[in-house]
Design a protein around this motif. Structure first.
Motif, PDB file in Angstrom:
ATOM      1  N   GLU A 131      37.346  33.751-167.089  1.00 44.18           N
ATOM      2  CA  GLU A 131      35.937  33.973-167.734  1.00 44.18           C
ATOM      3  C   GLU A 131      35.857  34.702-168.706  1.00 44.18           C
ATOM      4  OE1 GLU A 131      31.280  34.109-166.017  1.00 44.18           O
ATOM      5  OE2 GLU A 131      32.886  34.399-164.784  1.00 44.18           O
ATOM      6  N   ARG A 132      35.619  34.618-169.928  1.00 39.86           N
ATOM      7  CA  ARG A 132      35.433  35.406-171.145  1.00 39.86           C
ATOM      8  C   ARG A 132      34.169  36.417-170.732  1.00 39.86           C
ATOM      9  NH1 ARG A 132      33.408  33.083-175.566  1.00 39.86           N
ATOM     10  NH2 ARG A 132      34.632  34.834-176.819  1.00 39.86           N
ATOM     11  N   LYS A 133      34.294  37.763-171.293  1.00 36.37           N
ATOM     12  CA  LYS A 133      33.150  38.598-171.263  1.00 36.37           C
ATOM     13  C   LYS A 133      31.973  38.012-171.803  1.00 36.37           C
ATOM     14  CE  LYS A 133      31.521  43.140-172.396  1.00 36.37           C
ATOM     15  NZ  LYS A 133      30.251  42.788-173.029  1.00 36.37           N
ATOM     16  N   ALA A 134      31.976  37.020-172.981  1.00 30.53           N
ATOM     17  CA  ALA A 134      31.013  36.506-173.741  1.00 30.53           C
ATOM     18  C   ALA A 134      30.066  35.598-172.869  1.00 30.53           C
ATOM     19  CB  ALA A 134      31.354  35.916-175.166  1.00 30.53           C
ATOM     20  N   THR A 135      30.967  34.877-171.966  1.00 33.92           N
ATOM     21  CA  THR A 135      30.437  33.931-170.987  1.00 33.92           C
ATOM     22  C   THR A 135      29.643  34.761-169.976  1.00 33.92           C
ATOM     23  OG1 THR A 135      32.287  32.416-171.202  1.00 33.92           O
ATOM     24  CG2 THR A 135      30.854  31.955-169.318  1.00 33.92           C
ATOM     25  N   ARG A 136      30.342  35.574-169.365  1.00 30.85           N
ATOM     26  CA  ARG A 136      29.614  36.717-168.388  1.00 30.85           C
ATOM     27  C   ARG A 136      28.235  37.255-168.836  1.00 30.85           C
ATOM     28  NH1 ARG A 136      34.824  38.398-167.570  1.00 30.85           N
ATOM     29  NH2 ARG A 136      34.159  40.390-168.435  1.00 30.85           N
ATOM     30  N   ASP A 137      28.361  37.755-170.248  1.00 27.68           N
ATOM     31  CA  ASP A 137      27.035  38.269-170.800  1.00 27.68           C
ATOM     32  C   ASP A 137      25.909  37.152-171.119  1.00 27.68           C
ATOM     33  OD1 ASP A 137      28.517  40.673-170.972  1.00 27.68           O
ATOM     34  OD2 ASP A 137      28.741  40.654-173.081  1.00 27.68           O
ATOM     35  N   TYR A 138      26.344  35.977-171.230  1.00 23.95           N
ATOM     36  CA  TYR A 138      25.506  34.957-171.503  1.00 23.95           C
ATOM     37  C   TYR A 138      24.812  34.590-170.411  1.00 23.95           C
ATOM     38  CZ  TYR A 138      23.374  31.207-174.249  1.00 23.95           C
ATOM     39  OH  TYR A 138      22.831  30.258-175.254  1.00 23.95           O
ATOM     40  N   THR A 139      25.579  34.443-169.064  1.00 23.53           N
ATOM     41  CA  THR A 139      24.958  33.758-167.838  1.00 23.53           C
ATOM     42  C   THR A 139      24.098  35.108-167.429  1.00 23.53           C
ATOM     43  OG1 THR A 139      26.958  34.191-166.845  1.00 23.53           O
ATOM     44  CG2 THR A 139      26.770  32.162-167.582  1.00 23.53           C
ATOM     45  N   ALA A 140      24.601  36.157-167.527  1.00 21.40           N
ATOM     46  CA  ALA A 140      23.606  37.446-166.741  1.00 21.40           C
ATOM     47  C   ALA A 140      22.363  37.432-167.702  1.00 21.40           C
ATOM     48  CB  ALA A 140      24.592  38.464-167.027  1.00 21.40           C
ATOM     49  N   GLU A 141      22.425  37.322-168.848  1.00 24.65           N
ATOM     50  CA  GLU A 141      21.052  37.370-169.582  1.00 24.65           C
ATOM     51  C   GLU A 141      20.131  36.351-169.245  1.00 24.65           C
ATOM     52  OE1 GLU A 141      18.621  39.524-172.186  1.00 24.65           O
ATOM     53  OE2 GLU A 141      20.529  39.749-170.862  1.00 24.65           O
ATOM     54  N   ALA A 143      20.041  34.639-166.242  1.00 23.54           N
ATOM     55  CA  ALA A 143      19.842  35.257-164.833  1.00 23.54           C
ATOM     56  C   ALA A 143      18.530  36.096-164.909  1.00 23.54           C
ATOM     57  CB  ALA A 143      20.863  35.635-164.146  1.00 23.54           C
ATOM     58  N   ARG A 144      18.624  37.275-166.097  1.00 23.46           N
ATOM     59  CA  ARG A 144      17.832  38.361-166.028  1.00 23.46           C
ATOM     60  C   ARG A 144      16.488  37.726-166.772  1.00 23.46           C
ATOM     61  NH1 ARG A 144      16.800  43.731-167.886  1.00 23.46           N
ATOM     62  NH2 ARG A 144      15.941  43.649-169.959  1.00 23.46           N
ATOM     63  N   VAL A 145      16.438  37.083-167.817  1.00 23.15           N
ATOM     64  CA  VAL A 145      15.354  36.501-168.144  1.00 23.15           C
ATOM     65  C   VAL A 145      14.498  35.532-167.233  1.00 23.15           C
ATOM     66  CG1 VAL A 145      14.281  35.003-169.908  1.00 23.15           C
ATOM     67  CG2 VAL A 145      15.933  36.626-170.649  1.00 23.15           C
ATOM     68  N   ALA A 146      15.095  34.780-166.535  1.00 22.38           N
ATOM     69  CA  ALA A 146      14.419  33.842-165.544  1.00 22.38           C
ATOM     70  C   ALA A 146      13.908  34.830-164.384  1.00 22.38           C
ATOM     71  CB  ALA A 146      15.519  32.811-165.110  1.00 22.38           C
ATOM     72  N   SER A 147      14.674  35.887-163.896  1.00 30.99           N
ATOM     73  CA  SER A 147      14.267  36.704-162.763  1.00 30.99           C
ATOM     74  C   SER A 147      13.262  37.580-163.302  1.00 30.99           C
ATOM     75  CB  SER A 147      15.745  37.298-162.388  1.00 30.99           C
ATOM     76  OG  SER A 147      16.536  36.450-161.839  1.00 30.99           O
ATOM     77  N   VAL A 148      13.138  38.067-164.062  1.00 34.84           N
ATOM     78  CA  VAL A 148      12.337  39.300-164.387  1.00 34.84           C
ATOM     79  C   VAL A 148      11.244  38.976-165.611  1.00 34.84           C
ATOM     80  CG1 VAL A 148      13.851  41.154-163.404  1.00 34.84           C
ATOM     81  CG2 VAL A 148      13.636  40.773-165.982  1.00 34.84           C
ATOM     82  N   GLU A 223      22.369  36.091-180.729  1.00 31.28           N
ATOM     83  CA  GLU A 223      23.472  36.892-180.573  1.00 31.28           C
ATOM     84  C   GLU A 223      24.638  36.582-179.757  1.00 31.28           C
ATOM     85  OE1 GLU A 223      23.861  41.520-179.934  1.00 31.28           O
ATOM     86  OE2 GLU A 223      22.490  40.613-178.814  1.00 31.28           O
ATOM     87  N   LEU A 224      24.019  35.662-178.519  1.00 30.90           N
ATOM     88  CA  LEU A 224      24.795  35.329-177.314  1.00 30.90           C
ATOM     89  C   LEU A 224      25.650  34.129-177.795  1.00 30.90           C
ATOM     90  CD1 LEU A 224      22.436  36.080-174.533  1.00 30.90           C
ATOM     91  CD2 LEU A 224      24.595  37.201-174.900  1.00 30.90           C
TER      92      LEU A 224
END
Length: 243
Positions: A131-141, A143-148, A223-224
């Motif tokens: 898994e690429r870092k860019a993929t992790r960054d995208y999916t983490a963002e 989750a962040r937007v949808a959560s908070v 950006e993502l």
């Protein structure tokens, strides 16, 4: 949980008159360079069908992570933010939002099947990639937007993602027939309409702070998306067999 808008950076001063903004997405199209996410060498190679099999397989693996795992969680969290009750006019909007988001999940199931079909057609192995870092960054963002974030935050994020995908489809039309159907284009339009309606419902008069929050979300998606496209040769170190 109390939701809040997500702020990433201090954007430049607004260049349009807020009183003229009937649709937040129209403003974002002017402010956020959405086309920048589709100007990448990977897309040029994909559009001319000159991608190496390994590079295409590596990308399909990353996109499957987004589609099969991150996207359903993102949509599920947005659904959980839809109010249960309210005035009749708001309840109608809530129902329309639920219908659209559940349709998005159904569409993503088809897209995952599309990835597998492309892999089979081209004889690609889309398993066993790092898994690429860019993929992790995208999916983490996501989750962040949808959560908070608020529901309108999530809808603007969703609209920006789908708008970029629609633009991307034009760049690599031969490879992405799944994205160029009239149904997908109609889905993008419906998400845009709902994003505008939810934003207007909560931000009468379009305050500067709310508009700037949406600009930040849209800019972050661009950006993502730009980082999501793999660089030439990157597939060599993404292969699990290289370690």
């Amino acid at each position: 949980m109390t939701t809040c808008h997500i702020h990433y950076h201090v954007p430049p001063p607004l260049t349009s008159t807020l009183s003229d903004m009937h649709h937040i997405t129209h403003h974002l199209k002017d402010q956020c360079n959405l086309s920048a996410a589709t100007q990448h060498e990977f897309l040029t190679a994909a559009g001319t069908l000159s991608l190496s099999p390994a590079r295409l397989a590596a990308w399909l693996c990353q996109d499957r992570i987004y589609a099969a795992h991150a996207y359903p969680r993102f949509i599920g969290l947005l659904i959980s933010k839809i109010p249960f009750d309210g005035p009749a006019v708001e309840e109608e909007l809530n129902r329309e939002t639920l219908v659209l988001l559940t349709a998005g999940l159904e569409g993503m199931i088809r897209e995952v099947a599309f990835f597998e079909g492309v892999a089979k057609e081209w004889g690609l192995d889309i398993n066993g990639w790092i898994e690429r870092k860019a993929t992790r960054d995208y999916t983490a963002e996501m989750a962040r937007v949808a959560s908070v974030g608020s529901l309108e935050d999530g809808l603007v994020f969703l609209w920006a993602m789908e708008q970029v995908q629609d633009n991307t489809a034009n760049a690599i039309r031969q490879l992405t027939n799944n994205w160029t159907t009239p149904e997908f284009e109609e889905s993008v339009r419906k998400v845009e309409v709902l994003a505008n309606r939810h934003f207007a419902r909560h931000h009468h008069g379009h305050s500067h702070s709310a508009v700037r929050a949406m600009e930040s979300i849209c800019a972050r998606v661009v950006e993502l998306e730009k980082m999501f496209w793999p660089e030439d040769g990157e597939e060599t170190r993404l292969s699990s067999g290289a370690f």
